[in-house]
Scaffold this motif. Structure first.
Motif, PDB file in Angstrom:
ATOM      1  N   VAL A 202       9.433  11.056  -4.961  1.00  0.00           N
ATOM      2  CA  VAL A 202       9.813  11.496  -3.608  1.00  0.00           C
ATOM      3  C   VAL A 202       8.612  11.463  -2.670  1.00  0.00           C
ATOM      4  CG1 VAL A 202      10.545  13.504  -2.252  1.00  0.00           C
ATOM      5  CG2 VAL A 202      11.774  12.904  -4.339  1.00  0.00           C
ATOM      6  N   VAL A 203       7.490  11.997  -3.134  1.00  0.00           N
ATOM      7  CA  VAL A 203       6.285  12.047  -2.291  1.00  0.00           C
ATOM      8  C   VAL A 203       5.787  10.637  -1.985  1.00  0.00           C
ATOM      9  CG1 VAL A 203       3.863  12.741  -2.198  1.00  0.00           C
ATOM     10  CG2 VAL A 203       5.583  14.334  -3.051  1.00  0.00           C
ATOM     11  N   THR A 204       5.738   9.779  -2.997  1.00  0.00           N
ATOM     12  CA  THR A 204       5.233   8.414  -2.788  1.00  0.00           C
ATOM     13  C   THR A 204       6.146   7.628  -1.858  1.00  0.00           C
ATOM     14  OG1 THR A 204       4.347   8.463  -5.045  1.00  0.00           O
ATOM     15  CG2 THR A 204       4.430   6.330  -3.958  1.00  0.00           C
ATOM     16  N   ALA A 205       7.461   7.738  -2.059  1.00  0.00           N
ATOM     17  CA  ALA A 205       8.410   6.974  -1.245  1.00  0.00           C
ATOM     18  C   ALA A 205       8.360   7.402   0.220  1.00  0.00           C
ATOM     19  CB  ALA A 205       9.816   7.136  -1.808  1.00  0.00           C
ATOM     20  N   PHE A 206       8.423   8.701   0.471  1.00  0.00           N
ATOM     21  CA  PHE A 206       8.515   9.163   1.857  1.00  0.00           C
ATOM     22  C   PHE A 206       7.159   9.130   2.569  1.00  0.00           C
ATOM     23  CE2 PHE A 206      12.567  10.712   0.316  1.00  0.00           C
ATOM     24  CZ  PHE A 206      13.402  10.421   1.390  1.00  0.00           C
ATOM     25  N   SER A 207       6.077   9.319   1.835  1.00  0.00           N
ATOM     26  CA  SER A 207       4.774   9.166   2.489  1.00  0.00           C
ATOM     27  C   SER A 207       4.542   7.701   2.865  1.00  0.00           C
ATOM     28  CB  SER A 207       3.656   9.681   1.589  1.00  0.00           C
ATOM     29  OG  SER A 207       3.617   8.981   0.358  1.00  0.00           O
ATOM     30  N   ASN A 208       4.944   6.783   1.986  1.00  0.00           N
ATOM     31  CA  ASN A 208       4.870   5.360   2.324  1.00  0.00           C
ATOM     32  C   ASN A 208       5.688   5.050   3.576  1.00  0.00           C
ATOM     33  OD1 ASN A 208       3.188   4.535   0.258  1.00  0.00           O
ATOM     34  ND2 ASN A 208       4.590   3.019  -0.554  1.00  0.00           N
TER      35      ASN A 208
ATOM     36  N   VAL B 294      -2.733  14.584   5.205  1.00  0.00           N
ATOM     37  CA  VAL B 294      -1.898  15.608   5.847  1.00  0.00           C
ATOM     38  C   VAL B 294      -0.424  15.368   5.540  1.00  0.00           C
ATOM     39  CG1 VAL B 294      -1.098  16.480   8.077  1.00  0.00           C
ATOM     40  CG2 VAL B 294      -3.540  16.147   7.680  1.00  0.00           C
ATOM     41  N   ILE B 295       0.010  14.124   5.643  1.00  0.00           N
ATOM     42  CA  ILE B 295       1.411  13.798   5.373  1.00  0.00           C
ATOM     43  C   ILE B 295       1.753  14.048   3.906  1.00  0.00           C
ATOM     44  CG2 ILE B 295       3.062  11.883   5.233  1.00  0.00           C
ATOM     45  CD1 ILE B 295       1.683  10.764   7.780  1.00  0.00           C
ATOM     46  N   VAL B 296       0.879  13.603   3.005  1.00  0.00           N
ATOM     47  CA  VAL B 296       1.120  13.823   1.574  1.00  0.00           C
ATOM     48  C   VAL B 296       1.124  15.316   1.259  1.00  0.00           C
ATOM     49  CG1 VAL B 296       0.208  13.449  -0.746  1.00  0.00           C
ATOM     50  CG2 VAL B 296       0.175  11.587   0.913  1.00  0.00           C
ATOM     51  N   ALA B 297       0.187  16.068   1.841  1.00  0.00           N
ATOM     52  CA  ALA B 297       0.120  17.511   1.598  1.00  0.00           C
ATOM     53  C   ALA B 297       1.383  18.213   2.075  1.00  0.00           C
ATOM     54  CB  ALA B 297      -1.103  18.097   2.297  1.00  0.00           C
ATOM     55  N   LEU B 298       1.919  17.789   3.211  1.00  0.00           N
ATOM     56  CA  LEU B 298       3.161  18.368   3.728  1.00  0.00           C
ATOM     57  C   LEU B 298       4.315  18.129   2.759  1.00  0.00           C
ATOM     58  CD1 LEU B 298       4.919  19.645   5.944  1.00  0.00           C
ATOM     59  CD2 LEU B 298       5.101  17.372   6.986  1.00  0.00           C
ATOM     60  N   LEU B 299       4.445  16.894   2.289  1.00  0.00           N
ATOM     61  CA  LEU B 299       5.533  16.564   1.364  1.00  0.00           C
ATOM     62  C   LEU B 299       5.372  17.284   0.032  1.00  0.00           C
ATOM     63  CD1 LEU B 299       5.769  12.729   2.100  1.00  0.00           C
ATOM     64  CD2 LEU B 299       7.460  14.465   2.709  1.00  0.00           C
ATOM     65  N   VAL B 300       4.142  17.373  -0.468  1.00  0.00           N
ATOM     66  CA  VAL B 300       3.896  18.071  -1.731  1.00  0.00           C
ATOM     67  C   VAL B 300       4.217  19.553  -1.593  1.00  0.00           C
ATOM     68  CG1 VAL B 300       2.092  18.792  -3.353  1.00  0.00           C
ATOM     69  CG2 VAL B 300       2.210  16.430  -2.599  1.00  0.00           C
ATOM     70  N   THR B 301       3.867  20.146  -0.457  1.00  0.00           N
ATOM     71  CA  THR B 301       4.173  21.561  -0.218  1.00  0.00           C
ATOM     72  C   THR B 301       5.681  21.802  -0.228  1.00  0.00           C
ATOM     73  OG1 THR B 301       2.160  21.822   1.105  1.00  0.00           O
ATOM     74  CG2 THR B 301       3.869  23.483   1.372  1.00  0.00           C
TER      75      THR B 301
ATOM     76  N   ARG C 260      -1.107   3.575  -2.855  1.00  0.00           N
ATOM     77  CA  ARG C 260      -0.012   2.822  -2.246  1.00  0.00           C
ATOM     78  C   ARG C 260      -0.043   2.943  -0.715  1.00  0.00           C
ATOM     79  NH1 ARG C 260      -0.154  -0.739  -5.013  1.00  0.00           N
ATOM     80  NH2 ARG C 260       1.573  -1.636  -3.816  1.00  0.00           N
ATOM     81  N   LEU C 261      -0.460   4.089  -0.218  1.00  0.00           N
ATOM     82  CA  LEU C 261      -0.570   4.239   1.240  1.00  0.00           C
ATOM     83  C   LEU C 261      -1.607   3.274   1.800  1.00  0.00           C
ATOM     84  CD1 LEU C 261      -0.491   8.130   1.653  1.00  0.00           C
ATOM     85  CD2 LEU C 261       1.359   6.524   2.079  1.00  0.00           C
ATOM     86  N   GLU C 262      -2.749   3.228   1.155  1.00  0.00           N
ATOM     87  CA  GLU C 262      -3.847   2.415   1.659  1.00  0.00           C
ATOM     88  C   GLU C 262      -3.619   0.925   1.403  1.00  0.00           C
ATOM     89  OE1 GLU C 262      -7.565   2.136   3.660  1.00  0.00           O
ATOM     90  OE2 GLU C 262      -6.075   3.731   3.458  1.00  0.00           O
ATOM     91  N   ALA C 263      -3.091   0.598   0.215  1.00  0.00           N
ATOM     92  CA  ALA C 263      -2.971  -0.810  -0.171  1.00  0.00           C
ATOM     93  C   ALA C 263      -1.685  -1.456   0.325  1.00  0.00           C
ATOM     94  CB  ALA C 263      -3.042  -0.943  -1.700  1.00  0.00           C
ATOM     95  N   TYR C 264      -0.666  -0.654   0.609  1.00  0.00           N
ATOM     96  CA  TYR C 264       0.624  -1.269   0.960  1.00  0.00           C
ATOM     97  C   TYR C 264       1.179  -0.765   2.294  1.00  0.00           C
ATOM     98  CZ  TYR C 264       4.952  -3.759   0.038  1.00  0.00           C
ATOM     99  OH  TYR C 264       6.004  -4.647   0.110  1.00  0.00           O
ATOM    100  N   ALA C 265       1.410   0.533   2.401  1.00  0.00           N
ATOM    101  CA  ALA C 265       2.110   1.061   3.573  1.00  0.00           C
ATOM    102  C   ALA C 265       1.363   0.819   4.878  1.00  0.00           C
ATOM    103  CB  ALA C 265       2.366   2.554   3.398  1.00  0.00           C
ATOM    104  N   MET C 266       0.025   0.762   4.826  1.00  0.00           N
ATOM    105  CA  MET C 266      -0.751   0.561   6.047  1.00  0.00           C
ATOM    106  C   MET C 266      -0.632  -0.856   6.600  1.00  0.00           C
ATOM    107  SD  MET C 266      -2.257   3.257   7.247  1.00  0.00           S
ATOM    108  CE  MET C 266      -3.495   2.538   8.318  1.00  0.00           C
TER     109      MET C 266
END
Length: 223
Positions: free
Chosen positions: A64-70, A91-98, A131-137
Motif C-alpha cells: 500500500v505504501v509503495t503503490a500510493f507513494s509512487n 514526508v509522503i511516505v511517513a504520512l502513508l506509514v502513519t 522505487r520513488l527515486e528510480a521510477y516514480a520521479m
C-alpha cells in the motif's frame, strides 16, 4: 475555391494493462524481485516471518505504501524542486506509514504489537525509497502505481513463503492452527527451534536466491 482542412492524427491511448504495464507489474515477482535479486528489505524479512499473519500484514502495508507513494510522487513530480525531492518523498511516505500504523493499532492491535517497530521502519525501507527515486520521479502515474504494487507484492511473496516454512517447522502450525498431528509428537517428532530465530530466515532467503539464479540464467549473467 475549396479550403482543405487538416485534421491532426488521433493519439492512441495506451491500454491500462498493456504488455509494457503488465511487465512493470510482474517483473518484480521474479526477474527483479526486490528481496532475492536486489537484496532489499531483508531486515524486516528476518524479523516478521516467524508467523504467517504478521508477514501478510507487513506485506500488505509495504504494498500500500509503495503503490500510493509512487502514485503521489508521479502526480506531483514536475512541481517538486530537485534540491528537496528527498524530503518531499520522506514526508509522503511517513504520512502513508502513519496511516497504516494507526489503522493496525485500531483494528489489529495484536498484529501491530508483533510487528513492533518494523511498520514504522517502512519509512526508511530501501524498496519504497528506491522505487520513488528510480521510477516514480520519471514515469507517469499509472505505471508508477503498478510498479509500486509489483514491488510490494514481490517483497510480500518472499515474506509469506518464508513465514509458511518457519511457522510450519518451528511451531507445527499454519496461521495459528496446529497442522502437525499429535501422533508425530508422540513418535518423537519435535519442532525445530532454529526456525524461530532470525538466522533461519536468512538461510531460507539464501536458498531462494540460489534456486532463482540456478533457473534464471539472466540473473547469473547480470551479476
Amino acid at each position: 475555391m475549396s479550403v482543405e482542412t487538416t485534421t491532426s492524427p488521433e493519439v492512441k491511448k495506451e491500454p491500462l494493462f498493456s504488455k509494457k504495464n503488465r511487465k512493470v507489474l510482474t517483473d518484480p515477482l521474479d526477474d527483479i524481485n526486490p528481496v532475492t535479486v536486489q537484496i532489499l528489505g531483508v531486515c524486516s524479512a528476518l524479523a516478521v516471518t516467524t508467523q504467517i499473519k504478521p508477514a501478510i500484514i507487513m506485506a500488505l502495508g509495504v504494498t500500500v505504501v509503495t503503490a500510493f507513494s509512487n502514485l503521489i510522487i508521479a502526480l506531483i513530480r514536475d512541481s517538486i524542486p530537485g534540491r528537496i525531492r528527498m524530503i518531499v518523498q520522506l514526508v509522503i511516505v511517513a504520512l502513508l506509514v502513519t496511516i497504516v500504523d494507526q489503522l493496525l493499532k485500531a483494528y489489529m492491535f495484536d498484529v501491530s504489537k508483533k510487528l513492533s517497530v518494523f511498520v514504522g521502519l517502512i519509512i526508511t525501507n530501501c524498496i519504497v525509497m528506491g522505487r520513488l527515486e528510480a521510477y516514480a520521479m520519471s514515469q507517469k502515474p499509472w505505471p508508477s502505481f503498478l510498479d509500486g504494487i509489483g514491488n510490494g507484492l514481490g517483497y510480500g511473496m518472499i515474506l509469506v513463503v518464508v513465514a509458511i516454512i518457519r511457522e510450519l517447522f518451528g511451531s507445527g502450525s499454519l496461521l495459528g492452527y496446529k497442522v502437525v498431528p499429535q501422533w508425530l509428537y508422540d513418535a518423537g517428532y519435535s519442532n525445530n527451534g532454529l526456525m524461530m530465530l532470525p538466522p533461519a530466515a536468512l538461510f531460507i532467503i539464501g536458498i531462494f536466491i540460489w534456486l532463482q539464479r540456478s533457473r534464471n540464467r539472466k540473473l547469473v549473467n547480470a551479476s
